[in-house]
Write a protein that holds these residues in place. Structure first.
Motif, short mmCIF file in Angstrom:
data_model
loop_
_atom_site.label_atom_id
_atom_site.label_comp_id
_atom_site.label_asym_id
_atom_site.label_seq_id
_atom_site.Cartn_x
_atom_site.Cartn_y
_atom_site.Cartn_z
N GLU A 131 0.84 -1.20 0.00
CA GLU A 131 0.00 0.00 0.00
C GLU A 131 0.87 1.26 0.00
N LYS A 132 1.96 1.21 0.75
CA LYS A 132 2.86 2.36 0.84
C LYS A 132 3.50 2.66 -0.52
N SER A 152 0.83 4.22 -2.69
CA SER A 152 0.55 5.59 -2.21
C SER A 152 1.67 6.53 -2.65
N ASN A 153 2.92 6.11 -2.47
CA ASN A 153 4.05 6.94 -2.86
C ASN A 153 4.04 7.22 -4.36
N ASN A 186 1.25 9.71 -5.09
CA ASN A 186 1.60 11.06 -4.59
C ASN A 186 2.61 11.74 -5.51
N ASP A 229 -2.44 14.86 -0.56
CA ASP A 229 -2.03 13.53 -0.13
C ASP A 229 -2.98 12.48 -0.69
N VAL A 230 -2.40 11.38 -1.14
CA VAL A 230 -3.18 10.26 -1.65
C VAL A 230 -2.75 9.03 -0.85
N ALA A 231 -3.73 8.27 -0.37
CA ALA A 231 -3.45 7.05 0.37
C ALA A 231 -4.22 5.89 -0.25
N VAL A 232 -3.60 4.71 -0.22
CA VAL A 232 -4.19 3.51 -0.81
C VAL A 232 -4.44 2.48 0.28
N LYS A 233 -5.58 1.82 0.17
CA LYS A 233 -5.94 0.71 1.07
C LYS A 233 -6.29 -0.47 0.18
N ILE A 241 -8.85 4.35 -2.72
CA ILE A 241 -7.95 5.48 -2.84
C ILE A 241 -8.60 6.66 -2.15
#
Length: 180
Positions: A26-27, A30-31, A34, A56-60, A70
């Motif tokens: 996930e990191k 996300s990176n 971003n 910021d964008v985060a992924v699960k 997202i």
């Protein structure tokens, strides 16, 4: 060249314990997003206007079967002489990721907007004019651009890219499943 690639692949498989898959966290996703998403817009003039930036964008991964979520956080500033406002807008999308073997990329399909929230809550009416633009940008970006691309300039990722057949979503990671 093909013989060299097969030899390198064999060595890679021996070193990884006969692995049949590679995982992207996930990191890492996300990176990648971003770094890829650069959205900053200003509308209006110095007295009246709106500014918005995706921060910021985060992924699960795997919270639902075969689904990638997202979440995009944005800063919104509304300029006006009576009551200037600054707010945080958070949007959440869900989609099914798929692997394109030709481009060695992960794309999304069946993108669906799940939630839009703002902090403070009462700013929603003030940002209503810009919200469709943000949703349109994010939706278009996520539907047409890869959310991850294997770097074929790196020898190990080039081998992985050639071997990958499909992907699987599991909690916390995206598994690239190799060809048999």
């Amino acid at each position: 060249m093909n013989l060299l690639r097969i030899a390198m692949l064999s060595i890679l498989l021996l070193l990884t314990g006969c692995a049949s898959q590679y995982s992207i966290s996930e990191k890492q996703l996300s990176n990648y997003l971003n770094d890829a998403i650069h959205f900053d817009t200003k509308q209006g003039n110095t007295l009246f206007g709106i500014e918005m930036r995706v921060n910021d964008v985060a992924v699960k991964l795997g919270h639902k079967p075969d689904i990638m979520a997202i979440t995009a956080s944005s800063t919104v500033k509304v300029r006006n002489p009576l009551m200037p406002l600054t707010a945080k807008l958070t949007t959440q999308f869900e989609a099914k990721p798929w692997y394109d073997a030709n481009t060695h990329s992960v794309y999304l399909r069946q993108l669906r907007l799940v939630e839009v929230a703002s902090t403070p809550k009462d700013i929603e009416t003030a940002i209503a004019p810009i919200a469709p633009q943000l949703m349109g940008f994010l939706t278009h970006f996520l539907e047409t651009q890869p959310v991850y691309v294997l770097d074929t300039q790196q020898s190990n990722q080039a081998l992985i890219a050639d071997m990958t057949q499909r992907i699987e979503v599991t909690p916390g990671k995206l598994k690239l499943i190799f060809k048999n």
